[in-house]
Design a protein around this motif. Structure first.
Motif, short mmCIF file in Angstrom:
data_model
loop_
_atom_site.label_atom_id
_atom_site.label_comp_id
_atom_site.label_asym_id
_atom_site.label_seq_id
_atom_site.Cartn_x
_atom_site.Cartn_y
_atom_site.Cartn_z
N LEU A 1 0.82 -1.21 0.00
CA LEU A 1 0.00 0.00 0.00
C LEU A 1 0.85 1.26 0.00
CD1 LEU A 1 -2.80 -0.95 2.58
CD2 LEU A 1 -2.76 -1.32 0.10
N ARG A 2 2.17 1.11 0.01
CA ARG A 2 3.05 2.28 0.07
C ARG A 2 3.41 2.82 -1.31
NH1 ARG A 2 7.36 1.30 5.02
NH2 ARG A 2 5.79 0.93 6.65
N ARG A 3 3.52 1.94 -2.26
CA ARG A 3 3.91 2.39 -3.59
C ARG A 3 2.79 3.17 -4.26
NH1 ARG A 3 5.27 -1.64 -8.68
NH2 ARG A 3 5.18 -0.05 -10.31
N SER B 207 -2.68 4.66 -1.99
CA SER B 207 -3.47 3.84 -1.09
C SER B 207 -3.35 4.29 0.36
CB SER B 207 -3.04 2.38 -1.20
OG SER B 207 -3.30 1.86 -2.49
N LEU B 208 -4.44 4.07 1.10
CA LEU B 208 -4.48 4.31 2.54
C LEU B 208 -4.72 2.99 3.24
CD1 LEU B 208 -5.69 7.05 1.14
CD2 LEU B 208 -6.37 7.60 3.47
N PRO B 209 -4.39 2.89 4.53
CA PRO B 209 -4.75 1.68 5.28
C PRO B 209 -6.26 1.48 5.25
CG PRO B 209 -3.22 3.03 6.54
CD PRO B 209 -3.65 3.85 5.36
N ALA B 210 -6.69 0.23 5.29
CA ALA B 210 -8.11 -0.08 5.26
C ALA B 210 -8.36 -1.36 6.04
CB ALA B 210 -8.60 -0.23 3.82
N ALA B 211 -9.59 -1.53 6.47
CA ALA B 211 -9.98 -2.76 7.16
C ALA B 211 -9.86 -3.94 6.19
CB ALA B 211 -11.41 -2.63 7.67
N PRO C 223 2.23 9.51 2.38
CA PRO C 223 2.31 9.19 3.81
C PRO C 223 1.46 10.09 4.70
CG PRO C 223 4.50 9.26 2.80
CD PRO C 223 3.54 9.83 1.81
N HIS C 224 1.04 11.25 4.18
CA HIS C 224 0.26 12.19 4.99
C HIS C 224 -1.25 11.97 4.87
CE1 HIS C 224 3.84 14.66 5.81
NE2 HIS C 224 4.18 14.42 4.55
#
Length: 258
Positions: free
Chosen positions: A105-107, A140-144, A173-174
């Motif tokens: 999810l970082r790229r 992408s952002l974190p997700a359930a 990242p923000h």
């Protein structure tokens, strides 16, 4: 990553967008200032949007977007479940689901990385569903589990440059912190100081005041005073209640998806 393609003005503009996002009203998902600022930084002739999808149910929970102008589009969602929709049939086979398939999810994903030529793009099944889309860049952002959340830049004409990717890479990242800050404000959770959040997170992990004081090298009295302030700000009478009210909206570095 090198910022050789960026000018100082680009970095200054990006910092302004972040500042404006934190100062703006929280909006329906992201602050409007974030999407509008992105539209200024990386102009898109289709739209810049925030998406939230429930993958297991093959449905979109929310799309929140701005078009050129910028023009705000009323958020759409949740859409009825429709597994037979071609979009969901093609979801797992193209660039748009690469973050979920790879677990990365970082790229920042540029569809041009996967569809290098016009022939590649026309051969991609998603072209049948979104024929107007020529290029997309996904942050992408974190997700359930079973969900996907992202900010997407979409163009009908032209591809994205290395400068565009670098701006997106610096911004990504923000995004979670901006979203969490907006969620806190939508929920009416008062702002806590970084130290108060830190103490509350330790308390949420079951540490006593004495253990917190030892870990942070401060006095128990200081811990107690901070916790009294937290309870007063949140309008609750116990640390357990403060944890229940505030921790779902904790800053990104303390947040754990539920």
């Amino acid at each position: 990553m090198s910022t050789s393609e960026l000018y100082a003005a680009d970095v200054d503009a990006l910092v302004r967008v972040l500042d404006e996002a934190h100062e703006d009203e929280p909006g329906p998902a992201m602050p409007w200032a974030l999407l509008e600022g992105l539209q200024r930084l990386v102009p898109c002739d289709l739209e810049v949007n925030y998406q939230h999808h429930e993958l297991r149910a093959s449905r979109t929970l929310l799309i929140h977007s701005v078009e050129p102008g910028p023009r705000r589009i009323d958020p759409a969602g949740p859409a009825p479940s429709a597994p037979e929709d071609p979009f969901w049939q093609y979801w797992w086979h193209g660039p748009c689901s690469w973050p979920q398939r790879s677990g990365d999810l970082r790229r920042v994903v540029d569809t041009g990385d996967f569809l290098a030529t016009e022939r590649d793009r026309l051969a991609d099944p998603i072209c049948e569903v979104l024929p107007e889309l020529r290029a997309a860049m996904i942050m992408s952002l974190p997700a359930a589990p079973g969900e996907a959340r992202r900010v997407v830049l979409m163009r009908h004409s032209g591809s994205f440059s290395e400068r565009d990717r670098q701006i997106a890479t610096l911004l990504r990242p923000h995004l979670q912190e901006i979203w969490l800050d907006a969620e806190r404000r939508r929920a009416g959770v008062p702002a806590l100081t970084p130290r108060e959040w830190e103490l509350l997170a330790l308390a949420a992990n079951g540490l006593s005041y004495a253990a917190i004081a030892e870990q942070l090298v401060i006095s128990v009295g200081t811990v107690r005073k901070h916790m009294e302030h937290v309870r007063e700000r949140l309008g609750v009478h116990s640390i357990a209640a403060a944890v229940a009210v505030a921790m779902p909206h904790a800053p990104a570095h303390l947040w754990r998806p539920g």
